[in-house]
Motif scaffolding. Sequence first.
Motif, mmCIF file in Angstrom:
data_model
loop_
_atom_site.group_PDB
_atom_site.id
_atom_site.type_symbol
_atom_site.label_atom_id
_atom_site.label_comp_id
_atom_site.label_asym_id
_atom_site.label_seq_id
_atom_site.Cartn_x
_atom_site.Cartn_y
_atom_site.Cartn_z
ATOM 1 N N GLN A 1 69.659 42.642 36.135
ATOM 2 C CA GLN A 1 68.603 43.338 36.887
ATOM 3 C C GLN A 1 67.456 42.395 37.256
ATOM 4 O O GLN A 1 66.917 42.443 38.356
ATOM 5 C CB GLN A 1 68.063 44.516 36.060
ATOM 6 C CG GLN A 1 69.142 45.523 35.689
ATOM 7 C CD GLN A 1 69.894 46.008 36.925
ATOM 8 O OE1 GLN A 1 69.317 46.633 37.805
ATOM 9 N NE2 GLN A 1 71.190 45.696 37.009
ATOM 10 N N TRP A 2 67.092 41.529 36.292
ATOM 11 C CA TRP A 2 65.964 40.640 36.531
ATOM 12 C C TRP A 2 66.335 39.489 37.454
ATOM 13 O O TRP A 2 65.547 39.123 38.329
ATOM 14 C CB TRP A 2 65.449 40.060 35.204
ATOM 15 C CG TRP A 2 64.622 41.030 34.432
ATOM 16 C CD1 TRP A 2 64.988 41.682 33.290
ATOM 17 C CD2 TRP A 2 63.304 41.476 34.744
ATOM 18 N NE1 TRP A 2 63.971 42.496 32.866
ATOM 19 C CE2 TRP A 2 62.925 42.383 33.738
ATOM 20 C CE3 TRP A 2 62.399 41.195 35.774
ATOM 21 C CZ2 TRP A 2 61.682 43.013 33.737
ATOM 22 C CZ3 TRP A 2 61.165 41.816 35.767
ATOM 23 C CH2 TRP A 2 60.825 42.717 34.758
ATOM 24 N N ILE B 1 56.894 45.610 40.329
ATOM 25 C CA ILE B 1 58.300 45.260 40.183
ATOM 26 C C ILE B 1 59.151 46.522 40.157
ATOM 27 O O ILE B 1 60.226 46.574 40.739
ATOM 28 C CB ILE B 1 58.503 44.438 38.884
ATOM 29 C CG1 ILE B 1 57.735 43.118 38.977
ATOM 30 C CG2 ILE B 1 59.978 44.180 38.614
ATOM 31 C CD1 ILE B 1 57.642 42.354 37.673
ATOM 32 N N LYS C 1 66.079 39.781 41.219
ATOM 33 C CA LYS C 1 64.673 39.922 41.642
ATOM 34 C C LYS C 1 64.004 38.562 41.752
ATOM 35 O O LYS C 1 63.126 38.344 42.569
ATOM 36 C CB LYS C 1 63.892 40.774 40.631
ATOM 37 C CG LYS C 1 64.200 42.266 40.714
ATOM 38 C CD LYS C 1 63.286 43.030 39.770
ATOM 39 C CE LYS C 1 63.749 44.432 39.481
ATOM 40 N NZ LYS C 1 63.610 45.363 40.592
#
Length: 258
Positions: A145-146, A216, A149
């Motif tokens: 997920q990170w 975020i 990004k």
Amino acid sequence: MENELSIEKKKIGPIALITLNRPSVLNALNREMVNEIITSLKQFDQNDEVRVIVINGKGKAFAAGADIEEMASDHPISLEWLNPFAEWDQIYSVKKPIIGAVHGYCLGGGFELALACDLLIAAERTKFGFPEVKLGVMPGAGGTQWLPKFIGKTKAMEWLFTGDLYDASEVYLYGIINKIVPNELLMEETMKLAEKIANQPPLSIRLIKEAVYKAIDEPLREGMHFERKNFYLLFASEDQKEGMQAFLEKRNPQFKGK
Ligand code: CO8
């Protein structure tokens, strides 16, 4: 080794330091260690004397991932009952700034712990990566997920599909780490940054962190709205009065967190 505490904790003025302490296995994160990290983070978050939390690792590495020996015999059903990552999400509820000081290896779950920090200082030659794919698994604490990004979809796919390790110099290009420093200066540079942040008004720092996470997590408009409310709220603080007054009087402000 297993009789020793898997983390060490100390407080240096307003800075709390959590040191991963299983150097013989490159600080592989076992469940006991994850629990200790989360418990300590929560305690330091509640401690009024602490303004910044630093996490580092003892020995040759920050952390070479989750403990493969402990995980090897896991099964989906045992994992469902044990729910070993249930505590993990609480890292994101910590209100105080967390700085990671990484060196050696920062892999898998260790990289996920680093990504859960707000700021990262890396020693030269630190290797980063998500080698889980090579073990027939995948990141389990937020890596998928990170990473997109930070580095975009195609690069994230490459890193996650290959499990390759990347030098700090390449990772720096993506804005994942704030600064690369010589190995021997890692803690000195990290503490300097921690002190700088510890001297800022704690309420501003707290609400900025909260608002950045909104940016975020939430759509832009909601994030902007949230940011504005926190901005307005700060005008109820003594530190806002003191900070602006000190500027106008050309003196250093004395912040109290009120
Ligand atoms: N788990 C358990 N033991 C480990 C780990 C690990 N992740 N990494 C290293 N060790 C142990 C080694 O087994 C070795 O022990 P021993 O001396 O008893 O043989 C000791 O640490 C030193 O390691 P090496 O001899 O392998 O050291 P090298 O310098 O030759 O190699 C490497 C360093 C390249 C880092 C290598 O150790 C390695 O590849 N380690 C595994 C890296 C990895 O695959 N990490 C991902 C693990 S899976 C994961 O993280 C899933 C995350 C899920 C969420 C977790 C939330 C906490």
